[in-house]
Design a protein around this motif. Structure first.
Motif, mmCIF file in Angstrom:
data_model
loop_
_atom_site.group_PDB
_atom_site.id
_atom_site.type_symbol
_atom_site.label_atom_id
_atom_site.label_comp_id
_atom_site.label_asym_id
_atom_site.label_seq_id
_atom_site.Cartn_x
_atom_site.Cartn_y
_atom_site.Cartn_z
ATOM 1 N N ILE A 110 0.789 -1.200 -0.102
ATOM 2 C CA ILE A 110 -0.130 0.098 0.048
ATOM 3 C C ILE A 110 0.850 1.341 -0.011
ATOM 4 O O ILE A 110 0.612 2.128 -0.833
ATOM 5 C CB ILE A 110 -1.010 -0.120 1.186
ATOM 6 N N PRO A 111 1.902 1.385 0.713
ATOM 7 C CA PRO A 111 2.591 2.711 0.793
ATOM 8 C C PRO A 111 3.353 2.857 -0.520
ATOM 9 O O PRO A 111 3.889 4.195 -0.732
ATOM 10 C CB PRO A 111 3.720 2.520 1.800
ATOM 11 N N PHE A 112 3.318 1.814 -1.444
ATOM 12 C CA PHE A 112 4.140 2.182 -2.672
ATOM 13 C C PHE A 112 3.005 2.064 -3.795
ATOM 14 O O PHE A 112 3.265 2.074 -4.856
ATOM 15 C CB PHE A 112 5.088 1.205 -2.935
ATOM 16 N N ASP A 113 1.786 2.239 -3.687
ATOM 17 C CA ASP A 113 0.604 2.194 -4.574
ATOM 18 C C ASP A 113 -0.088 3.782 -4.495
ATOM 19 O O ASP A 113 -1.001 3.827 -3.613
ATOM 20 C CB ASP A 113 -0.446 1.186 -4.401
ATOM 21 N N MET A 114 0.103 4.516 -5.321
ATOM 22 C CA MET A 114 -0.359 5.846 -5.243
ATOM 23 C C MET A 114 -1.731 6.197 -5.288
ATOM 24 O O MET A 114 -2.592 6.910 -4.943
ATOM 25 C CB MET A 114 0.433 6.943 -6.335
ATOM 26 N N ARG A 115 -2.364 4.829 -6.519
ATOM 27 C CA ARG A 115 -3.899 5.132 -6.590
ATOM 28 C C ARG A 115 -4.586 4.637 -5.153
ATOM 29 O O ARG A 115 -5.701 5.339 -4.662
ATOM 30 C CB ARG A 115 -4.068 4.018 -7.632
ATOM 31 N N VAL A 116 -3.840 3.697 -4.398
ATOM 32 C CA VAL A 116 -4.607 3.233 -3.015
ATOM 33 C C VAL A 116 -4.284 4.626 -2.138
ATOM 34 O O VAL A 116 -5.266 5.071 -1.429
ATOM 35 C CB VAL A 116 -4.100 2.343 -2.556
ATOM 36 N N ARG A 117 -2.957 5.283 -2.068
ATOM 37 C CA ARG A 117 -2.979 6.219 -0.917
ATOM 38 C C ARG A 117 -3.658 7.543 -1.273
ATOM 39 O O ARG A 117 -4.015 8.233 -0.448
ATOM 40 C CB ARG A 117 -1.338 6.584 -1.096
ATOM 41 N N LYS A 118 -4.102 7.877 -2.639
ATOM 42 C CA LYS A 118 -4.877 8.892 -2.639
ATOM 43 C C LYS A 118 -6.354 8.610 -2.273
ATOM 44 O O LYS A 118 -6.980 9.870 -2.380
ATOM 45 C CB LYS A 118 -4.835 9.276 -4.463
ATOM 46 N N THR A 119 -6.602 7.351 -2.110
ATOM 47 C CA THR A 119 -8.073 6.971 -1.649
ATOM 48 C C THR A 119 -8.146 7.248 -0.063
ATOM 49 O O THR A 119 -9.450 7.539 0.364
ATOM 50 C CB THR A 119 -8.691 5.805 -1.948
ATOM 51 N N VAL A 120 -7.058 7.615 0.479
ATOM 52 C CA VAL A 120 -6.978 7.636 2.087
ATOM 53 C C VAL A 120 -7.165 9.151 2.505
ATOM 54 O O VAL A 120 -6.419 9.852 2.002
ATOM 55 C CB VAL A 120 -5.660 7.121 2.495
ATOM 56 N N PRO A 121 -8.289 9.227 3.137
ATOM 57 C CA PRO A 121 -8.380 10.814 3.485
ATOM 58 C C PRO A 121 -7.180 11.506 4.427
ATOM 59 O O PRO A 121 -6.410 10.765 4.825
ATOM 60 C CB PRO A 121 -9.492 10.878 4.574
ATOM 61 N N PHE A 122 -6.977 12.803 4.009
ATOM 62 C CA PHE A 122 -5.968 13.564 4.790
ATOM 63 C C PHE A 122 -5.930 13.297 6.363
ATOM 64 O O PHE A 122 -6.993 13.419 6.762
ATOM 65 C CB PHE A 122 -6.018 14.879 4.451
ATOM 66 N N GLY A 123 -4.788 12.697 6.843
ATOM 67 C CA GLY A 123 -4.801 12.528 8.105
ATOM 68 C C GLY A 123 -3.836 11.537 8.661
ATOM 69 O O GLY A 123 -2.867 11.587 7.796
#
Length: 374
Positions: A110-123
């Motif tokens: 997950i830390p290396f998949d920008m598509r997934v990281r962008k779905t995580v809300p800021f926080g």
């Protein structure tokens, strides 16, 4: 030879499954000692060469654990005269004595998949993934050995950083899941008709929403014949979004959410499925997919790597981002029994390539080689 394993981050799921299987096949070297730092929840098999320790510090807290690893563990390694420190969680926060080699493992994509990281809300969660990306890259670049569990994951990391000694050792499949040649009782809680099974926790990158949307577009006759069964914890915002879609599409009688199912009950679910489905777009080594293949039932699957690396010709593939493509493959599978028969045979062949004993013995061999005493 003394190997110290820092397993404190293995608090649930795949991390614990990996370690439990690893300790089933400890090598029989007379002078081998293994010291394991593990959380209370990790039930390791007893073995005369394995000494389990629980730190006095409250290492359930990630920050406290990081401080313990940085300030306390180096002294323990020196006192124990450790030859190898193995950190299977992928993060190495410890500077060991010069005589102690370091091995780590890459499991969290997950830390290396920008598509997934962008779905995580800021926080905090988004910040955590940002930090893990950097800490894990540093850990793998400095380790004497890095174990990858897929060639795909290895290629991702090697495109970002130089790794001293990379090795690919995929996870295995537990014998519990190899039910293709066994008589397995059908659980009473399953629907009475034939069913399509998807086992996975609910998250955006698991694409339950697209799967349900595709299923809802099937002809009514197929939906009446084949129930869609979803297995996974349903207390999340993504699960709520999927439930709302089920309600909107009027699929309440045709989509069954079983919630979380105990691990030992899963083999029977895979075994009795008419079709197994796996729609994730972010995996390192897709254990659920491998376990489903081991049932010998046909599989349709995400076409995002590394799924094709593990499924080869034992699955039909779709884009998990496109419900119409899922619908196309799902319709093909449900309408062609001859294709499913071929997929079943291919699933048995493909799953036979993954075995925990082989995985464990290869892993121990690499760790022992670091000691320089073999």
């Amino acid at each position: 030879m003394k190997i110290v394993i820092n397993a404190l981050s293995a608090r649930l799921g795949g991390g614990q499954t990996y370690l439990i299987n690893l300790f089933q096949f400890v090598p029989a070297y007379e002078d081998l000692e293994i010291l394991v730092f593990a959380p209370k929840s990790l039930k390791l098999p007893s073995h005369p060469k394995v000494r389990r320790v629980e730190p006095a510090w409250p290492t359930e807290n990630p920050l406290v654990r990081a401080l313990w690893e940085k300030w306390v563990l180096p002294g323990i390694l020196k006192l124990e005269q450790a030859d190898v420190l193995f950190c299977p969680g992928g993060v190495v926060s410890t500077r060991p004595p010069s005589t102690c080699k370091v091995a780590t493992m890459f499991r969290n994509m997950i830390p290396f998949d920008m598509r997934v990281r962008k779905t995580v809300p800021f926080g905090l969660q988004r910040l955590r993934n940002w930090l893990l990306n950097r800490i894990m890259l540093k850990s793998m670049s400095e380790a004497d050995l890095t174990i990858f569990i897929s060639n795909y994951a290895r290629s991702v990391i090697e495109s970002l950083v130089s790794v001293k000694k990379p090795i690919t050792i995929p996870h295995g499949i537990g014998s519990l899941f190899k039910t293709h040649d066994k008589v397995t009782a059908r659980p009473d809680f399953l629907p009475s008709n034939q069913y399509i099974l998807y086992v996975s926790r609910f998250d955006v990158y698991k694409h339950h929403y697209e799967v349900v949307d595709a299923y809802g577009k099937l002809p009514q006759a197929l939906r009446e014949k084949f129930t869609l069964v979803l297995v996974g914890e349903t207390h999340s915002s993504e699960a709520d979004r999927v439930k709302a879609l089920i309600s909107t599409l009027g699929l309440g009688e045709q989509v069954v959410l079983l919630g979380a199912i105990p691990y030992h009950d899963l083999p029977a679910l895979y075994h009795h499925a008419y079709l197994n489905l796996f729609a994730s777009s972010c995996e390192n080594c897709p254990n659920i997919m491998l376990e489903a293949l081991a049932s010998g039932r046909p599989m349709i699957c995400s076409n995002v790597m590394p799924m094709p690396e593990f499924g080869a010709d034992a699955a039909l593939y779709f884009s998990p981002f496109d419900s119409l493509d899922i619908l196309r493959v799902l319709s093909e599978a449900l309408s062609h029994p001859d294709v499913l028969k071929d997929l079943s045979l291919a699933a048995i062949r493909q799953s036979g390539k993954y075995d925990w004993e082989s995985t464990s013995r290869r892993t121990w061999g690499e760790l022992l080689a670091l000691t320089g005493r073999l």
